[in-house]
Design a protein around this motif. Structure first.
Motif, mmCIF file in Angstrom:
data_model
loop_
_atom_site.group_PDB
_atom_site.id
_atom_site.type_symbol
_atom_site.label_atom_id
_atom_site.label_comp_id
_atom_site.label_asym_id
_atom_site.label_seq_id
_atom_site.Cartn_x
_atom_site.Cartn_y
_atom_site.Cartn_z
ATOM 1 N N ARG B 17 1.340 -1.162 -6.512
ATOM 2 C CA ARG B 17 -0.017 -0.695 -6.814
ATOM 3 C C ARG B 17 -1.007 -1.171 -5.743
ATOM 4 O O ARG B 17 -1.907 -0.426 -5.351
ATOM 5 N N SER B 20 -0.559 1.071 -2.805
ATOM 6 C CA SER B 20 -1.159 2.381 -3.069
ATOM 7 C C SER B 20 -2.678 2.311 -2.980
ATOM 8 O O SER B 20 -3.314 3.204 -2.397
ATOM 9 N N ARG B 24 -4.857 4.474 -0.290
ATOM 10 C CA ARG B 24 -5.843 5.490 -0.709
ATOM 11 C C ARG B 24 -7.206 5.194 -0.101
ATOM 12 O O ARG B 24 -7.922 6.104 0.331
ATOM 13 N N GLU B 41 0.939 8.461 0.193
ATOM 14 C CA GLU B 41 1.130 7.475 -0.869
ATOM 15 C C GLU B 41 2.555 7.556 -1.417
ATOM 16 O O GLU B 41 3.203 6.542 -1.666
#
Lengths: 119, 137
Positions: B17, B20, B24, B41
């Protein structure tokens, strides 16, 4: 990743997933999903409208449970994946082996379709 | 914006996470489209997932290095790790399943990388696996 299950009046189980089906998300729902769809004959609609990300580990979770459902002569249909998720399902051809619908009515009709039980 | 960013992460599934989130944010600053950002991603998830899955019995797994670069054609992602030599691109993914019965569970990560990355390259250098993925805008 959140999971909410609703039993519809026609005996179909609708499972709404919300969040990310990555490693963490799959771990969060794997056992619950298995209990809901794999322990007895089930006709399940898995609603992906609120799933914003699907990785290969998430696909594995869906495939594993779809196999288990079919082994018990039930069926599973995926509902309303977002475009990015739909592309993942399409690029891996998973949408060819687990039906994908974009309306609840279509999903309810299709989930009751007979498929050969798998070994 | 800083067009090149490098960070290290533990070779641990709990880092996905964070990776990611970082990607982003960088993709937004770099002006990548939503589609390209999503593809990047996904590639990162799958590449790091391979490292975590294939690290073997490393008692103290070395960190993973990820470099993000804005390049003329789009973006370049370089993933390095000190694990045992492993070229994920040498793996031939199974043919797409014709039925649910014959569908494998898993083994789709490389297929997804090849779908979403415009080009892929692997090399082994200085005892590191180096995986380079290029995304086209």
């Amino acid at each position: 990743m959140d999971l909410v299950s609703t039993d519809l009046p026609d005996g179909i189980r609708k499972i709404d997933l919300t969040g990310r089906l990555d490693l963490e998300g799959s771990d969060a729902i794997d056992l619950k999903l298995t209990v809901l769809v794999s322990t007895q004959r089930t006709f399940a609609i898995v609603d992906l409208a609120q799933v914003e990300f699907l990785a290969s580990i998430g696909i594995a979770t869906l495939v594993r449970n779809a196999k288990a459902v079919r082994q018990r002569q039930g069926n599973m249909v995926l509902l309303s994946p977002q475009p990015n998720v739909a592309r993942v399902l399409s690029s891996t051809r998973i949408d060819q082996i687990i039906p994908v619908c974009y309306s609840l009515d279509d999903a309810r009709a299709l989930v009751r379709t007979s498929y050969p039980a798998i070994s | 914006m800083e067009e090149v960013e490098l960070r290290t992460f533990a070779a641990d599934g709990r880092e996905f996470r964070r990776i990611s989130d970082w990607w982003r944010g960088w993709a937004a600053r770099a002006g990548l489209s939503d589609d390209v950002a999503h593809g990047g991603e996904l590639c990162l998830n799958e590449a790091v997932g391979n490292i975590v899955q294939h690290r073997g019995d490393d008692a103290a797994p070395q960190p993973i290095g990820i470099t993000l670069e804005r390049v003329a054609r789009g973006a370049r992602i370089t993933v390095t790790d000190h694990g045992r030599a492993f070229n994920p691109l040498a793996y031939t993914p199974p043919d797409p399943p014709r039925s649910l019965n014959e569908a494998p569970i898993g083994r789709l990560g490389i297929r997804l990388i090849r779908t979403y990355a415009a080009s892929t390259e692997y090399r082994r250098e200085n005892d590191q696996n180096v995986l380079i993925l290029t995304l086209d805008c």
